[in-house]
Scaffold this motif. Structure first.
Motif, PDB file in Angstrom:
ATOM      1  N   GLU A 286       0.825  -1.207   0.000  1.00  0.00           N
ATOM      2  CA  GLU A 286       0.000   0.000   0.000  1.00  0.00           C
ATOM      3  C   GLU A 286       0.865   1.264   0.000  1.00  0.00           C
ATOM      4  O   GLU A 286       0.585   2.218  -0.717  1.00  0.00           O
ATOM      5  N   ASP A 287       1.923   1.269   0.817  1.00  0.00           N
ATOM      6  CA  ASP A 287       2.781   2.459   0.889  1.00  0.00           C
ATOM      7  C   ASP A 287       4.070   2.105   1.633  1.00  0.00           C
ATOM      8  O   ASP A 287       4.137   1.094   2.345  1.00  0.00           O
ATOM      9  N   SER A 288       5.074   2.953   1.482  1.00  0.00           N
ATOM     10  CA  SER A 288       6.342   2.748   2.195  1.00  0.00           C
ATOM     11  C   SER A 288       7.041   4.100   2.336  1.00  0.00           C
ATOM     12  O   SER A 288       6.813   5.016   1.553  1.00  0.00           O
ATOM     13  N   ALA A 289       7.895   4.190   3.345  1.00  0.00           N
ATOM     14  CA  ALA A 289       8.606   5.451   3.577  1.00  0.00           C
ATOM     15  C   ALA A 289       9.710   5.242   4.598  1.00  0.00           C
ATOM     16  O   ALA A 289       9.675   4.299   5.396  1.00  0.00           O
ATOM     17  N   TYR A 290      10.697   6.135   4.550  1.00  0.00           N
ATOM     18  CA  TYR A 290      11.674   6.200   5.628  1.00  0.00           C
ATOM     19  C   TYR A 290      11.060   6.976   6.787  1.00  0.00           C
ATOM     20  O   TYR A 290      10.327   7.948   6.572  1.00  0.00           O
ATOM     21  N   GLU A 291      11.359   6.566   7.989  1.00  0.00           N
ATOM     22  CA  GLU A 291      10.822   7.239   9.167  1.00  0.00           C
ATOM     23  C   GLU A 291      11.367   8.671   9.236  1.00  0.00           C
ATOM     24  O   GLU A 291      12.575   8.900   9.164  1.00  0.00           O
ATOM     25  N   GLY A 292      10.443   9.625   9.334  1.00  0.00           N
ATOM     26  CA  GLY A 292      10.837  11.027   9.358  1.00  0.00           C
ATOM     27  C   GLY A 292      11.345  11.524   8.023  1.00  0.00           C
ATOM     28  O   GLY A 292      11.925  12.619   7.942  1.00  0.00           O
ATOM     29  N   ASP A 294      13.811  10.469   6.516  1.00  0.00           N
ATOM     30  CA  ASP A 294      15.267  10.484   6.669  1.00  0.00           C
ATOM     31  C   ASP A 294      15.829   9.106   6.327  1.00  0.00           C
ATOM     32  O   ASP A 294      15.511   8.113   7.005  1.00  0.00           O
ATOM     33  N   GLU A 295      16.649   9.037   5.292  1.00  0.00           N
ATOM     34  CA  GLU A 295      17.161   7.745   4.824  1.00  0.00           C
ATOM     35  C   GLU A 295      18.075   7.059   5.829  1.00  0.00           C
ATOM     36  O   GLU A 295      18.411   5.898   5.658  1.00  0.00           O
ATOM     37  N   ARG A 296      18.483   7.763   6.885  1.00  0.00           N
ATOM     38  CA  ARG A 296      19.315   7.145   7.913  1.00  0.00           C
ATOM     39  C   ARG A 296      18.479   6.349   8.910  1.00  0.00           C
ATOM     40  O   ARG A 296      19.018   5.564   9.695  1.00  0.00           O
ATOM     41  N   ASN A 297      17.173   6.577   8.903  1.00  0.00           N
ATOM     42  CA  ASN A 297      16.286   5.959   9.887  1.00  0.00           C
ATOM     43  C   ASN A 297      15.689   4.652   9.365  1.00  0.00           C
ATOM     44  O   ASN A 297      16.048   4.160   8.292  1.00  0.00           O
ATOM     45  N   ALA A 298      14.765   4.135  10.119  1.00  0.00           N
ATOM     46  CA  ALA A 298      14.092   2.887   9.755  1.00  0.00           C
ATOM     47  C   ALA A 298      13.297   3.067   8.458  1.00  0.00           C
ATOM     48  O   ALA A 298      12.803   4.158   8.152  1.00  0.00           O
ATOM     49  N   PHE A 299      13.191   1.957   7.703  1.00  0.00           N
ATOM     50  CA  PHE A 299      12.356   1.944   6.502  1.00  0.00           C
ATOM     51  C   PHE A 299      11.094   1.175   6.845  1.00  0.00           C
ATOM     52  O   PHE A 299      11.145   0.069   7.422  1.00  0.00           O
ATOM     53  N   VAL A 300       9.944   1.764   6.497  1.00  0.00           N
ATOM     54  CA  VAL A 300       8.653   1.203   6.892  1.00  0.00           C
ATOM     55  C   VAL A 300       7.842   0.892   5.638  1.00  0.00           C
ATOM     56  O   VAL A 300       7.683   1.752   4.768  1.00  0.00           O
ATOM     57  N   ALA A 301       7.334  -0.338   5.559  1.00  0.00           N
ATOM     58  CA  ALA A 301       6.515  -0.752   4.400  1.00  0.00           C
ATOM     59  C   ALA A 301       5.180  -1.318   4.911  1.00  0.00           C
ATOM     60  O   ALA A 301       5.153  -2.132   5.848  1.00  0.00           O
ATOM     61  N   LYS A 302       4.089  -0.890   4.281  1.00  0.00           N
ATOM     62  CA  LYS A 302       2.748  -1.312   4.713  1.00  0.00           C
ATOM     63  C   LYS A 302       2.045  -2.086   3.604  1.00  0.00           C
ATOM     64  O   LYS A 302       2.015  -1.657   2.454  1.00  0.00           O
ATOM     65  N   VAL A 303       1.502  -3.252   3.990  1.00  0.00           N
ATOM     66  CA  VAL A 303       0.726  -4.063   3.041  1.00  0.00           C
ATOM     67  C   VAL A 303      -0.671  -4.292   3.619  1.00  0.00           C
ATOM     68  O   VAL A 303      -0.891  -4.160   4.826  1.00  0.00           O
ATOM     69  N   VAL A 311      -0.470  -5.095   7.572  1.00  0.00           N
ATOM     70  CA  VAL A 311       0.799  -5.504   8.188  1.00  0.00           C
ATOM     71  C   VAL A 311       1.838  -4.450   7.823  1.00  0.00           C
ATOM     72  O   VAL A 311       2.010  -4.116   6.649  1.00  0.00           O
ATOM     73  N   VAL A 312       2.505  -3.931   8.842  1.00  0.00           N
ATOM     74  CA  VAL A 312       3.555  -2.935   8.633  1.00  0.00           C
ATOM     75  C   VAL A 312       4.886  -3.532   9.076  1.00  0.00           C
ATOM     76  O   VAL A 312       5.010  -4.026  10.200  1.00  0.00           O
ATOM     77  N   THR A 313       5.839  -3.504   8.182  1.00  0.00           N
ATOM     78  CA  THR A 313       7.183  -3.997   8.491  1.00  0.00           C
ATOM     79  C   THR A 313       8.106  -2.804   8.706  1.00  0.00           C
ATOM     80  O   THR A 313       8.186  -1.901   7.870  1.00  0.00           O
ATOM     81  N   VAL A 314       8.779  -2.799   9.851  1.00  0.00           N
ATOM     82  CA  VAL A 314       9.712  -1.725  10.197  1.00  0.00           C
ATOM     83  C   VAL A 314      11.115  -2.326  10.269  1.00  0.00           C
ATOM     84  O   VAL A 314      11.374  -3.215  11.081  1.00  0.00           O
ATOM     85  N   ASP A 375      -0.075   4.530  10.153  1.00  0.00           N
ATOM     86  CA  ASP A 375      -0.281   5.711   9.300  1.00  0.00           C
ATOM     87  C   ASP A 375       1.061   6.084   8.671  1.00  0.00           C
ATOM     88  O   ASP A 375       1.907   6.711   9.314  1.00  0.00           O
ATOM     89  N   ILE A 376       1.261   5.747   7.398  1.00  0.00           N
ATOM     90  CA  ILE A 376       2.543   6.001   6.739  1.00  0.00           C
ATOM     91  C   ILE A 376       2.792   7.493   6.573  1.00  0.00           C
ATOM     92  O   ILE A 376       3.938   7.950   6.613  1.00  0.00           O
ATOM     93  N   ALA A 377       1.737   8.271   6.449  1.00  0.00           N
ATOM     94  CA  ALA A 377       1.912   9.724   6.377  1.00  0.00           C
ATOM     95  C   ALA A 377       2.533  10.244   7.672  1.00  0.00           C
ATOM     96  O   ALA A 377       3.409  11.124   7.660  1.00  0.00           O
ATOM     97  N   ALA A 378       2.079   9.679   8.799  1.00  0.00           N
ATOM     98  CA  ALA A 378       2.650  10.070  10.091  1.00  0.00           C
ATOM     99  C   ALA A 378       4.087   9.580  10.215  1.00  0.00           C
ATOM    100  O   ALA A 378       4.936  10.246  10.824  1.00  0.00           O
ATOM    101  N   VAL A 379       4.346   8.419   9.613  1.00  0.00           N
ATOM    102  CA  VAL A 379       5.718   7.890   9.621  1.00  0.00           C
ATOM    103  C   VAL A 379       6.648   8.848   8.892  1.00  0.00           C
ATOM    104  O   VAL A 379       7.748   9.148   9.357  1.00  0.00           O
TER     105      VAL A 379
END
Length: 394
Positions: A286-292, A294-303, A311-314, A375-379
């Motif tokens: 559904e969506d994915s993003a780096y936290e904040g 910022d590419e140095r932070n966790a990567f979050v993917a939502k299905v 299911v969100v993988t961090v 909420d990936i937008a919040a991520v």
């Protein structure tokens, strides 16, 4: 039932070597660095020569004064009847020599010695005033040799101080210039037609380590500049030793920057592998993003699946452990899903990652799913990071 499963993923040594050596090549953008460093060395040499010239001149003057004083001593021994007048002239010259020695940095390089010699000179003066020229001259002669030795010691140590200080300044300035030249790199990923060139800002990817390193070296340089007229030889040696110890740290910072950008890329690759694993369970991305963002932070993917379960993988970097990531799986289910089903999801993800050449530990339950990751937008805005920061500050 909603919950979180967590597994630690390690990159095997062979995979790290492949990422570091074959699939990544660093190119420094500062091609004129050798010339700039040579300019620093030449400038340091000129500064040292300008500082040493006055001392060399003082040494020559002292040698001439020594010859004159020896002539006076010979005259005293040859002309007994003129002892009192000769002694008077001798005291005048000796007093000037003591006064001139007082202008040398004897307090730093021979503390207490000038005071001891001055006491002998004062004893000789009293003998002279009490009409005892022979005793006066004997004491004054010894004071002269003591002051001559003291001047030689002070001037010699001053030269040593200047050489060590200039060497330390040169090393500090070279290290600073090298640090500035290492601010940016081009990181080439992949091979041939699949290669990709990334811009690497070392300070960014090390979270300010390069800036901190430069600040520390700059502080040592400032100490050397301010301590020109106050530091002892031991103090400048200590600073030079600190600079020498710091040198390898610069390469380590550049290496960490490369490791961190590679780890960031690896988190994206791992997320793709996790999504592929979950697609086999009926989920779609559904969506994915780096936290904040910022590419140095966790990567979050939502299905999400057709039943509405999400299911969100961090995938988060593990602090101070290069090549290791924590993979947490957050399940948000609209219908009841038992613990065994959640564990099966996590185990399949671990299996897929292991098949991809990564070493995944067995997943464990870490509690309820974090609602903020849903909420990936919040991520992207880093809401979870802001909450964690607020909690850490109490």
């Amino acid at each position: 039932m909603s919950g979180e499963k967590c597994s630690y993923i390690s990159v095997p040594d062979r995979e790290l070597r492949r990422l570091r050596e074959r699939d990544s090549r660093l190119r420094n953008l500062e091609s004129d660095l050798p010339g700039r460093l040579e300019d620093i060395r030449r400038q340091a040499k000129r500064e040292m020569e300008s500082h040493l010239a006055p001392i060399e001149n003082r040494i020559r003057q002292q040698e001439r004064a020594a010859r004159d004083m020896r002539g006076q001593i010979d005259a005293i021994l040859a002309e007994a009847r003129q002892k009192k007048e000769t002694a008077r002239r001798f005291f005048v010259d000796l007093s000037k020599l003591v006064e001139d020695t007082g202008n040398l940095p004897h307090g730093r390089f021979a503390p207490g010695k000038l005071e001891a010699v001055s006491r002998h000179v004062e004893d000789a003066r009293r003998n002279y005033e009490n009409n005892m020229p022979e005793a006066s001259l004997s004491t004054a002669q010894q004071a002269y040799w003591d002051i001559a030795d003291l001047r030689e010691e002070v001037l010699s140590k001053q030269k040593e101080f200047i050489r060590i200080r200039q060497a330390a300044l040169q090393e500090a300035r070279i290290l600073l210039e090298t640090a500035r030249a290492n601010q940016k790199y081009q990181l080439e990923m992949g091979q041939g037609a699949d290669s990709e060139v990334l811009a690497l800002e070392v300070d960014y990817w090390t979270r300010g380590e390069l800036s901190s390193f430069e600040a520390k070296v700059k502080a040592l340089e400032k100490q050397l500049e301010k301590g020109k007229d106050t530091f002892t030889i031991e103090q400048v040696k200590e600073i030079l030793s600190k600079i020498t110890v710091m040198k390898p740290g610069l390469n380590e910072i550049v290496d960490r920057a490369r490791e961190n950008i590679l780890a960031s890329q690896l988190r994206v690759n791992m997320a793709e592998m996790v999504v592929d694993a979950l697609q086999g369970q009926g989920f779609v991305l559904e969506d994915s993003a780096y936290e904040g963002g910022d590419e140095r932070n966790a990567f979050v993917a939502k299905v999400k699946n057709v039943a509405g379960s999400e299911v969100v993988t961090v995938i988060s970097p593990v602090k101070d452990e290069a090549g290791k990531n924590a993979v947490s799986i957050h399940s948000y289910d609209e219908t009841f899903v038992d613990e065994d089903t959640l564990l099966e999801r996590a185990e399949e993800v671990s299996s897929i990652l292991s098949e991809g050449g990564l070493e995944a530990e067995a997943p464990v339950c870490a509690g309820k799913a974090n609602p903020q990751y849903r909420d990936i937008a919040a991520v992207r805005k880093g809401e979870a990071l802001k909450d964690a920061d607020r909690q850490s500050r109490g």
